[in-house]
Design a protein around this motif. Sequence first.
Motif, PDB file in Angstrom:
ATOM      1  N   GLU A 174       0.820  -1.207   0.000  1.00 43.89           N
ATOM      2  CA  GLU A 174       0.000   0.000   0.000  1.00 43.89           C
ATOM      3  C   GLU A 174       0.857   1.262   0.000  1.00 43.89           C
ATOM      4  O   GLU A 174       0.424   2.315  -0.460  1.00 43.89           O
ATOM      5  CB  GLU A 174      -0.939   0.012   1.214  1.00 43.89           C
ATOM      6  N   THR A 175       2.085   1.176   0.528  1.00 43.32           N
ATOM      7  CA  THR A 175       2.962   2.353   0.539  1.00 43.32           C
ATOM      8  C   THR A 175       3.366   2.745  -0.872  1.00 43.32           C
ATOM      9  O   THR A 175       3.845   3.860  -1.090  1.00 43.32           O
ATOM     10  CB  THR A 175       4.235   2.092   1.371  1.00 43.32           C
ATOM     11  N   LYS A 176       3.206   1.840  -1.812  1.00 45.93           N
ATOM     12  CA  LYS A 176       3.582   2.118  -3.195  1.00 45.93           C
ATOM     13  C   LYS A 176       2.449   2.718  -4.009  1.00 45.93           C
ATOM     14  O   LYS A 176       2.652   3.126  -5.153  1.00 45.93           O
ATOM     15  CB  LYS A 176       4.057   0.815  -3.877  1.00 45.93           C
ATOM     16  N   GLN A 177       1.256   2.741  -3.429  1.00 45.52           N
ATOM     17  CA  GLN A 177       0.088   3.256  -4.142  1.00 45.52           C
ATOM     18  C   GLN A 177       0.049   4.785  -4.104  1.00 45.52           C
ATOM     19  O   GLN A 177       0.405   5.400  -3.106  1.00 45.52           O
ATOM     20  CB  GLN A 177      -1.201   2.703  -3.523  1.00 45.52           C
ATOM     21  N   SER A 178      -0.392   5.391  -5.191  1.00 46.35           N
ATOM     22  CA  SER A 178      -0.518   6.837  -5.261  1.00 46.35           C
ATOM     23  C   SER A 178      -1.550   7.339  -4.253  1.00 46.35           C
ATOM     24  O   SER A 178      -2.634   6.780  -4.130  1.00 46.35           O
ATOM     25  CB  SER A 178      -0.947   7.251  -6.668  1.00 46.35           C
ATOM     26  N   GLY A 179      -1.210   8.377  -3.520  1.00 45.05           N
ATOM     27  CA  GLY A 179      -2.128   8.957  -2.551  1.00 45.05           C
ATOM     28  C   GLY A 179      -2.068   8.344  -1.180  1.00 45.05           C
ATOM     29  O   GLY A 179      -2.733   8.809  -0.256  1.00 45.05           O
ATOM     30  N   ARG A 180      -1.284   7.279  -0.998  1.00 49.42           N
ATOM     31  CA  ARG A 180      -1.173   6.637   0.308  1.00 49.42           C
ATOM     32  C   ARG A 180      -0.083   7.299   1.148  1.00 49.42           C
ATOM     33  O   ARG A 180       0.824   7.946   0.623  1.00 49.42           O
ATOM     34  CB  ARG A 180      -0.844   5.140   0.158  1.00 49.42           C
ATOM     35  N   VAL A 181      -0.171   7.137   2.447  1.00 47.29           N
ATOM     36  CA  VAL A 181       0.884   7.618   3.337  1.00 47.29           C
ATOM     37  C   VAL A 181       2.150   6.813   3.069  1.00 47.29           C
ATOM     38  O   VAL A 181       2.124   5.584   3.045  1.00 47.29           O
ATOM     39  CB  VAL A 181       0.465   7.456   4.814  1.00 47.29           C
TER      40      VAL A 181
END
Length: 266
Positions: free
Chosen positions: A87-94
């Motif tokens: 999820e850290t690699k997803q755009s808009g994620r922390v």
Amino acid sequence: ESGAVYLRAVSLSYLLCGISQIYLILLKNTGYATVSSRISCTAVVVNIICNAILIYGLLGLPALGIQGAAYATVIARLVELVWSYLETKQSGRVQVIWKKMFHAAEKGIVILKGEKSSEALRTLFSVCNRELKDKKCVYVPSEPVLFDDSLLENISMGGRIEDVKMNGILEKTALVEDVKTFEDGLLKRCGKKGENLSGGQRKRVGIARGLYQDADVLFLDGVTDRVDSATARFLVEHVLEEFQGLVVMVFEDGFSQKLDGMVVEV
């Protein structure tokens, strides 16, 4: 004896869980509660399936009994951690800096960057103010709310007036020269909603108010907006870089790039 076997096998899951839960909590408080719930629910399902397979020896695997239950927990926590990492690699994620995961920062600068940075700042302040019982958290909005009283009272917020402290904060926020131009000095009335002050003066009074409260964590929705470039540089040097606690602020083009802080995309 069986309990010791279980604890030895399951011990790794505690470390995995500790890391993944930190990130899941960040997701919940930055507008991605659904994603956080999806990860947690998937980990529970994986745990149930692995329990059945490993405890009873399904799919041709040996029946491990209580040890299988421990291994199932480890596998589920590993799935949870890997998904959290992805999820850290997803755009808009922390964006979590994992190498700093075990570092408890008490001093430094965190910069929130993105369209929802102001909203994220307010959310983080609300959470920190509620959960960090031993820390003083102060939020300075983009447009500080000033009341029709003296400049002195607007900064001290009715607290005890300490001359040395007040003078030091006036210097840090570049208000000394402004105060000298006021006929009544610090007793100048700010007017309703600060109408007797300029936009830059209102902003700096708001920052001065935050500093006067001896914050451990200072949340700033803008620092250099509404002031000229020279004053902006002064504020960056004397407010941000000299602050002895943790600053969480929104990204400001032209100045944030020069700060030695951690940038978080929101």
